[in-house]
Design a protein around this motif. Sequence first.
Motif, PDB file in Angstrom:
ATOM      1  N   ARG A  99      -7.401  12.316 -16.283  1.00  7.64           N
ATOM      2  CA  ARG A  99      -7.667  12.120 -14.861  1.00  7.64           C
ATOM      3  C   ARG A  99      -9.014  12.732 -14.492  1.00  7.64           C
ATOM      4  O   ARG A  99      -9.810  12.156 -13.759  1.00  7.64           O
ATOM      5  CB  ARG A  99      -6.545  12.759 -14.037  1.00  7.64           C
ATOM      6  CG  ARG A  99      -6.665  12.466 -12.570  1.00  7.64           C
ATOM      7  CD  ARG A  99      -5.435  12.922 -11.820  1.00  7.64           C
ATOM      8  NE  ARG A  99      -5.563  12.573 -10.423  1.00  7.64           N
ATOM      9  CZ  ARG A  99      -5.330  13.424  -9.431  1.00  7.64           C
ATOM     10  NH1 ARG A  99      -4.955  14.664  -9.704  1.00  7.64           N
ATOM     11  NH2 ARG A  99      -5.467  13.042  -8.189  1.00  7.64           N
TER      12      ARG A  99
ATOM     13  N   SER B  35      -7.072   4.557  -7.396  1.00  7.98           N
ATOM     14  CA  SER B  35      -8.247   3.990  -6.719  1.00  7.98           C
ATOM     15  C   SER B  35      -8.438   4.536  -5.297  1.00  7.98           C
ATOM     16  O   SER B  35      -9.565   4.724  -4.850  1.00  7.98           O
ATOM     17  CB  SER B  35      -8.174   2.463  -6.678  1.00  7.98           C
ATOM     18  OG  SER B  35      -7.019   2.050  -5.980  1.00  7.98           O
ATOM     19  N   ARG B  36      -7.332   4.810  -4.587  1.00 11.68           N
ATOM     20  CA  ARG B  36      -7.485   5.269  -3.201  1.00 11.68           C
ATOM     21  C   ARG B  36      -8.168   6.639  -3.169  1.00 11.68           C
ATOM     22  O   ARG B  36      -9.054   6.901  -2.362  1.00 11.68           O
ATOM     23  CB  ARG B  36      -6.117   5.321  -2.513  1.00 11.68           C
ATOM     24  CG  ARG B  36      -5.454   3.953  -2.477  1.00 11.68           C
ATOM     25  CD  ARG B  36      -4.025   3.990  -2.013  1.00 11.68           C
ATOM     26  NE  ARG B  36      -3.929   4.300  -0.589  1.00 11.68           N
ATOM     27  CZ  ARG B  36      -3.547   5.461  -0.115  1.00 11.68           C
ATOM     28  NH1 ARG B  36      -3.195   6.424  -0.942  1.00 11.68           N
ATOM     29  NH2 ARG B  36      -3.508   5.673   1.174  1.00 11.68           N
ATOM     30  N   ARG B  37      -7.720   7.505  -4.063  1.00 10.95           N
ATOM     31  CA  ARG B  37      -8.321   8.831  -4.097  1.00 10.95           C
ATOM     32  C   ARG B  37      -9.777   8.743  -4.586  1.00 10.95           C
ATOM     33  O   ARG B  37     -10.668   9.381  -4.035  1.00 10.95           O
ATOM     34  CB  ARG B  37      -7.506   9.744  -5.023  1.00 10.95           C
ATOM     35  CG  ARG B  37      -7.865  11.190  -4.930  1.00 10.95           C
ATOM     36  CD  ARG B  37      -6.778  12.056  -5.515  1.00 10.95           C
ATOM     37  NE  ARG B  37      -5.524  11.959  -4.798  1.00 10.95           N
ATOM     38  CZ  ARG B  37      -5.274  12.603  -3.652  1.00 10.95           C
ATOM     39  NH1 ARG B  37      -6.179  13.383  -3.109  1.00 10.95           N
ATOM     40  NH2 ARG B  37      -4.119  12.472  -3.047  1.00 10.95           N
TER      41      ARG B  37
ATOM     42  N   TYR C 135      -6.016   1.903 -11.809  1.00 14.17           N
ATOM     43  CA  TYR C 135      -6.536   1.512 -10.499  1.00 14.17           C
ATOM     44  C   TYR C 135      -5.456   1.680  -9.424  1.00 14.17           C
ATOM     45  O   TYR C 135      -5.706   2.235  -8.356  1.00 14.17           O
ATOM     46  CB  TYR C 135      -7.022   0.055 -10.555  1.00 14.17           C
ATOM     47  CG  TYR C 135      -7.648  -0.421  -9.266  1.00 14.17           C
ATOM     48  CD1 TYR C 135      -9.007  -0.233  -9.018  1.00 14.17           C
ATOM     49  CD2 TYR C 135      -6.880  -1.058  -8.286  1.00 14.17           C
ATOM     50  CE1 TYR C 135      -9.580  -0.658  -7.840  1.00 14.17           C
ATOM     51  CE2 TYR C 135      -7.452  -1.483  -7.100  1.00 14.17           C
ATOM     52  CZ  TYR C 135      -8.800  -1.287  -6.877  1.00 14.17           C
ATOM     53  OH  TYR C 135      -9.364  -1.696  -5.697  1.00 14.17           O
TER      54      TYR C 135
ATOM     55  N   GLY D 241     -11.991   7.526  -1.923  1.00 10.41           N
ATOM     56  CA  GLY D 241     -12.230   8.628  -0.987  1.00 10.41           C
ATOM     57  C   GLY D 241     -13.341   9.540  -1.485  1.00 10.41           C
ATOM     58  O   GLY D 241     -14.256   9.888  -0.737  1.00 10.41           O
TER      59      GLY D 241
ATOM     60  N   PRO E 210      -0.205   8.233   1.104  1.00  8.37           N
ATOM     61  CA  PRO E 210      -0.910   9.245   0.329  1.00  8.37           C
ATOM     62  C   PRO E 210       0.041  10.101  -0.508  1.00  8.37           C
ATOM     63  O   PRO E 210      -0.223  10.396  -1.648  1.00  8.37           O
ATOM     64  CB  PRO E 210      -1.595  10.095   1.402  1.00  8.37           C
ATOM     65  CG  PRO E 210      -1.682   9.218   2.598  1.00  8.37           C
ATOM     66  CD  PRO E 210      -0.537   8.256   2.515  1.00  8.37           C
TER      67      PRO E 210
ATOM     68  N   ALA F 201      -5.031  21.692   0.861  1.00 13.93           N
ATOM     69  CA  ALA F 201      -4.143  21.383  -0.259  1.00 13.93           C
ATOM     70  C   ALA F 201      -4.081  22.593  -1.184  1.00 13.93           C
ATOM     71  O   ALA F 201      -4.909  23.497  -1.112  1.00 13.93           O
ATOM     72  CB  ALA F 201      -4.658  20.167  -1.013  1.00 13.93           C
TER      73      ALA F 201
ATOM     74  N   ILE G  98      -4.968  24.244  -4.199  1.00 15.17           N
ATOM     75  CA  ILE G  98      -5.911  24.069  -5.296  1.00 15.17           C
ATOM     76  C   ILE G  98      -5.946  25.308  -6.180  1.00 15.17           C
ATOM     77  O   ILE G  98      -6.881  25.540  -6.929  1.00 15.17           O
ATOM     78  CB  ILE G  98      -7.325  23.691  -4.789  1.00 15.17           C
ATOM     79  CG1 ILE G  98      -7.875  24.761  -3.855  1.00 15.17           C
ATOM     80  CG2 ILE G  98      -7.311  22.345  -4.083  1.00 15.17           C
ATOM     81  CD1 ILE G  98      -9.344  24.583  -3.540  1.00 15.17           C
TER      82      ILE G  98
ATOM     83  N   ARG H 100       0.238  10.543  -4.581  1.00 14.43           N
ATOM     84  CA  ARG H 100       0.056  11.819  -5.257  1.00 14.43           C
ATOM     85  C   ARG H 100       1.215  12.092  -6.217  1.00 14.43           C
ATOM     86  O   ARG H 100       1.018  12.562  -7.330  1.00 14.43           O
ATOM     87  CB  ARG H 100      -0.053  12.957  -4.237  1.00 14.43           C
ATOM     88  CG  ARG H 100      -0.306  14.287  -4.934  1.00 14.43           C
ATOM     89  CD  ARG H 100      -0.610  15.393  -3.975  1.00 14.43           C
ATOM     90  NE  ARG H 100      -1.812  15.133  -3.204  1.00 14.43           N
ATOM     91  CZ  ARG H 100      -2.208  15.901  -2.202  1.00 14.43           C
ATOM     92  NH1 ARG H 100      -1.504  16.934  -1.847  1.00 14.43           N
ATOM     93  NH2 ARG H 100      -3.305  15.618  -1.541  1.00 14.43           N
TER      94      ARG H 100
ATOM     95  N   PRO I 255       0.826  -1.196   0.000  1.00 15.04           N
ATOM     96  CA  PRO I 255       0.000   0.000   0.000  1.00 15.04           C
ATOM     97  C   PRO I 255       0.869   1.257   0.000  1.00 15.04           C
ATOM     98  O   PRO I 255       1.777   1.384   0.824  1.00 15.04           O
ATOM     99  CB  PRO I 255      -0.810  -0.122   1.297  1.00 15.04           C
ATOM    100  CG  PRO I 255      -0.126  -1.150   2.117  1.00 15.04           C
ATOM    101  CD  PRO I 255       0.753  -1.965   1.227  1.00 15.04           C
TER     102      PRO I 255
END
Lengths: 239, 197
Positions: free
Chosen positions: B86, B43-45, B39, B48, B8, B137, B139, B12, B5
């Motif tokens: 994306r 996939s984690r994001r 994936y 979420g 984060p 974050a 943005i 990113r 795993p």
Amino acid sequence: MNESADDLHVLTGEYVIGTLSAASRAALDTRMKNDAALRTAVEMWEAKLAPLAELVEPVEPSRALWSRIESSVAATSSARTTSASVNPSSNWWNSLNLWRGLAASGFATAAFMGVVVITKIAQPPAPGYMVVLVGPQDKSPGWVVQAGTSSQQARLIPLGKMEVPGDKSLQFWTKGDDWKGPVSLGLVMPGQSLEIPLDKLPPLQPNQLFEITLEPYKGSPIDRPTGPILFIGRAVKII
Amino acid sequence: MPASPASPDSSRADAVFFDYEAALSACARGERQALHRIYQIESRRLLGVALRIVRDRALAEDVLHDAFMNVWTKASSFDATRGSGRGWIHTLVRNQALSVVRTTGREVSADEEAMEAIEAASVANAAPMAEAFEISADIGRLDECLHRLDVAKRNSIMLAYLDGCSHSEIAKRLNAPLGTVKAWVKRGLLSLRECMA
């Protein structure tokens, strides 16, 4: 379209942030197919708001999730690749004309064929129920419902595309033999599959009726269908 | 590939360098490995994002399953001249999640009428509103434009986008009349659009 530019930006903005109702979302999806300005406005909002995703905490998926996706992909891919070969069941699945032909001989036959084909394509042929929803007049199949015996969910899958007038919605209903009346399973978007929770309903029974009717924009104002039946079918147990 | 795993931050970093457009073209050619790479990276994001909207772990995984099937079957319709790969994938996930919560009706629509009815009564509510979100974050321009909105409009738009809240759910969360929330959303969107044009 007599909408001002502001109306357009608010409507598409609400579509992208998600505050539109299911019926309004579906109506906009339909309009977007033929309206380039609408599509561009939606894409503008999607691009501008996308950075907000960075604020979301990532979540680790369970290990089983990728395997599930992988086997679903394998199922669609095998249907895709074998359609060119001599495997008759996959060819049947992809041939709408044949489906129509089959349906002409009664939709029970079509339902039976649906069972055979689906269980051949799907990875483990889970026991459960299958419904093929056909047009009441021409008996052409439009949707399939799949449900496992133990699962609390059914899945409604479109077999083709269809157009719904902007001021109308599709509504999905079911009725068991001994029920007093039909129960709404919610609004359906044309051409999109839908997961339907069944946990508030009695267990599925053989021959249970399912139908999709054409209703006002926000769905039937009462607790039963008010518009014409577009598709209808009965549950068949898969062995 | 070992299934360790990723943290984060490393995911990113991967996401910054990953060529989503190339992966989508490969999916369109039927290369399953490309879908797996998407994936692994995203996939984690995406889970979420879906979980915030549907608020149920199993349902969120169903959303991701269906969205990845959509990525696979619709990859050939992705058009790189109209947006990023994306972004396209995120849109499929958001749309699937929103379709689930709006169609299965997390709330009853009669609620809206009830909210309208008590509107007059709750107008007196005058406590200053707190920020519902901390923007942690980078943005970019969106951050600046969001902060030009007053807090009520900013909260409304972010509750909708991030938490999948309907108008009446926003009204409940912010303890504000439904009609007011609808106006906040509308005016907030128009200001945002003007700021980002």
